[in-house]
Design a protein around this motif. Structure first.
Motif, PDB file in Angstrom:
ATOM      1  N   LEU A 116       0.833  -1.205   0.000  1.00  0.00           N
ATOM      2  CA  LEU A 116       0.000   0.000   0.000  1.00  0.00           C
ATOM      3  C   LEU A 116       0.870   1.259   0.000  1.00  0.00           C
ATOM      4  N   ALA A 117       1.928   1.258   0.810  1.00  0.00           N
ATOM      5  CA  ALA A 117       2.828   2.413   0.864  1.00  0.00           C
ATOM      6  C   ALA A 117       3.514   2.643  -0.482  1.00  0.00           C
ATOM      7  N   GLN A 145      -8.844   6.280   0.827  1.00  0.00           N
ATOM      8  CA  GLN A 145      -8.643   6.369  -0.609  1.00  0.00           C
ATOM      9  C   GLN A 145      -9.282   5.176  -1.321  1.00  0.00           C
ATOM     10  N   ASP A 146      -9.690   5.379  -2.558  1.00  0.00           N
ATOM     11  CA  ASP A 146     -10.095   4.256  -3.397  1.00  0.00           C
ATOM     12  C   ASP A 146      -8.828   3.519  -3.814  1.00  0.00           C
ATOM     13  N   LEU A 147      -8.909   2.210  -3.902  1.00  0.00           N
ATOM     14  CA  LEU A 147      -7.736   1.422  -4.268  1.00  0.00           C
ATOM     15  C   LEU A 147      -7.785   1.106  -5.755  1.00  0.00           C
ATOM     16  N   PRO A 148      -6.741   1.476  -6.484  1.00  0.00           N
ATOM     17  CA  PRO A 148      -6.720   1.191  -7.915  1.00  0.00           C
ATOM     18  C   PRO A 148      -6.662  -0.312  -8.200  1.00  0.00           C
ATOM     19  N   GLY A 149      -7.206  -0.699  -9.338  1.00  0.00           N
ATOM     20  CA  GLY A 149      -7.269  -2.113  -9.721  1.00  0.00           C
ATOM     21  C   GLY A 149      -5.919  -2.796  -9.731  1.00  0.00           C
ATOM     22  N   GLY A 150      -4.892  -2.090 -10.201  1.00  0.00           N
ATOM     23  CA  GLY A 150      -3.550  -2.674 -10.249  1.00  0.00           C
ATOM     24  C   GLY A 150      -3.028  -3.019  -8.864  1.00  0.00           C
ATOM     25  N   ILE A 152      -4.929  -3.735  -6.214  1.00  0.00           N
ATOM     26  CA  ILE A 152      -5.713  -4.878  -5.736  1.00  0.00           C
ATOM     27  C   ILE A 152      -5.170  -6.176  -6.330  1.00  0.00           C
ATOM     28  N   THR A 153      -4.860  -6.144  -7.605  1.00  0.00           N
ATOM     29  CA  THR A 153      -4.287  -7.320  -8.267  1.00  0.00           C
ATOM     30  C   THR A 153      -2.933  -7.677  -7.661  1.00  0.00           C
ATOM     31  N   GLU A 154      -2.120  -6.668  -7.401  1.00  0.00           N
ATOM     32  CA  GLU A 154      -0.796  -6.909  -6.817  1.00  0.00           C
ATOM     33  C   GLU A 154      -0.920  -7.560  -5.432  1.00  0.00           C
ATOM     34  N   ILE A 155      -1.868  -7.084  -4.641  1.00  0.00           N
ATOM     35  CA  ILE A 155      -2.081  -7.675  -3.312  1.00  0.00           C
ATOM     36  C   ILE A 155      -2.616  -9.094  -3.440  1.00  0.00           C
ATOM     37  N   ARG A 156      -3.580  -9.283  -4.330  1.00  0.00           N
ATOM     38  CA  ARG A 156      -4.160 -10.615  -4.524  1.00  0.00           C
ATOM     39  C   ARG A 156      -3.095 -11.627  -4.936  1.00  0.00           C
ATOM     40  N   LYS A 163      -7.451 -14.675  -0.006  1.00  0.00           N
ATOM     41  CA  LYS A 163      -8.637 -13.991  -0.483  1.00  0.00           C
ATOM     42  C   LYS A 163      -8.600 -12.532  -0.059  1.00  0.00           C
ATOM     43  N   ILE A 164      -9.144 -11.651  -0.911  1.00  0.00           N
ATOM     44  CA  ILE A 164      -9.297 -10.259  -0.530  1.00  0.00           C
ATOM     45  C   ILE A 164     -10.742  -9.843  -0.762  1.00  0.00           C
ATOM     46  N   GLU A 165     -11.186  -8.887   0.041  1.00  0.00           N
ATOM     47  CA  GLU A 165     -12.519  -8.327  -0.098  1.00  0.00           C
ATOM     48  C   GLU A 165     -12.410  -6.822   0.072  1.00  0.00           C
ATOM     49  N   LEU A 166     -13.259  -6.109  -0.641  1.00  0.00           N
ATOM     50  CA  LEU A 166     -13.314  -4.651  -0.514  1.00  0.00           C
ATOM     51  C   LEU A 166     -14.694  -4.242  -0.030  1.00  0.00           C
ATOM     52  N   GLN A 167     -14.712  -3.273   0.838  1.00  0.00           N
ATOM     53  CA  GLN A 167     -15.984  -2.692   1.293  1.00  0.00           C
ATOM     54  C   GLN A 167     -15.907  -1.209   1.062  1.00  0.00           C
TER      55      GLN A 167
END
Length: 167
Positions: A116-117, A145-150, A152-156, A163-167
């Motif tokens: 994230l950093a 902040q909204d998390l960019p798709g890239g 999220i993919t990097e974390i996944r 597993k990851i989930e966003l709220q």
């Protein structure tokens, strides 16, 4: 540690339910055997109703806690941490929930927060569930902040993320 605590109540599933609730909510037991959150007393009838046991089960559980030096030390020092997770929709925050492959693996929090950093995302709050206190521990990160798709993919794609989930 959780298993050791629960073993002390192995003959009473009702008392185990009381212990589980106290730990999950961060409720303490004061010298008078009353369940408290900070200085606010939680009525035993309310606790009993929450977990569907008789009020006397709560009384007997707190008696056992006060009689056992180890339990007394734990339950007189436990405290609650306020969470931003339920407020996220109201405050327009993002909650990222990570379920790890193995919660006892070292470096999970560092790996996620570092990622994230690297993407310049600041974290408002981090809460990690203890693998000894829950069957499927998770890591929760709250950001404004909204998390960019890239990202999220990097974390996944991190090897320790199941597993990851966003709220």
């Amino acid at each position: 540690m959780f298993d050791e605590i629960m073993e002390k109540f192995e003959g009473s599933p009702s008392q185990q339910a009381v212990i589980r609730l106290l730990l999950e909510r961060g409720f303490s037991v004061n010298d008078d055997g009353r369940v408290v959150s900070g200085g606010i007393e939680i009525p035993n009838t309310g606790i009993a109703r929450e977990i569907d046991v008789d009020r006397r089960v709560v009384d007997s559980t707190t008696d056992v806690i006060l009689e056992d030096p180890e339990l007394r030390r734990i339950f007189q020092n436990i405290s609650q941490v306020p969470s931003l997770m339920d407020l996220a929709p109201v405050l327009d925050l993002t909650v990222l929930t990570i379920t790890p492959v193995d919660a006892e693996r070292k470096g999970i929090v560092a790996g996620i927060t570092g990622t994230l950093a690297d993407h310049d995302v600041s974290i408002r709050q981090t809460i990690s569930e203890d693998p000894e206190f829950t069957d499927e521990p998770k890591l929760y990160l709250v950001t404004d902040q909204d998390l960019p798709g890239g990202l999220i993919t990097e974390i996944r794609d991190l090897e320790f993320v199941r597993k990851i989930e966003l709220q």
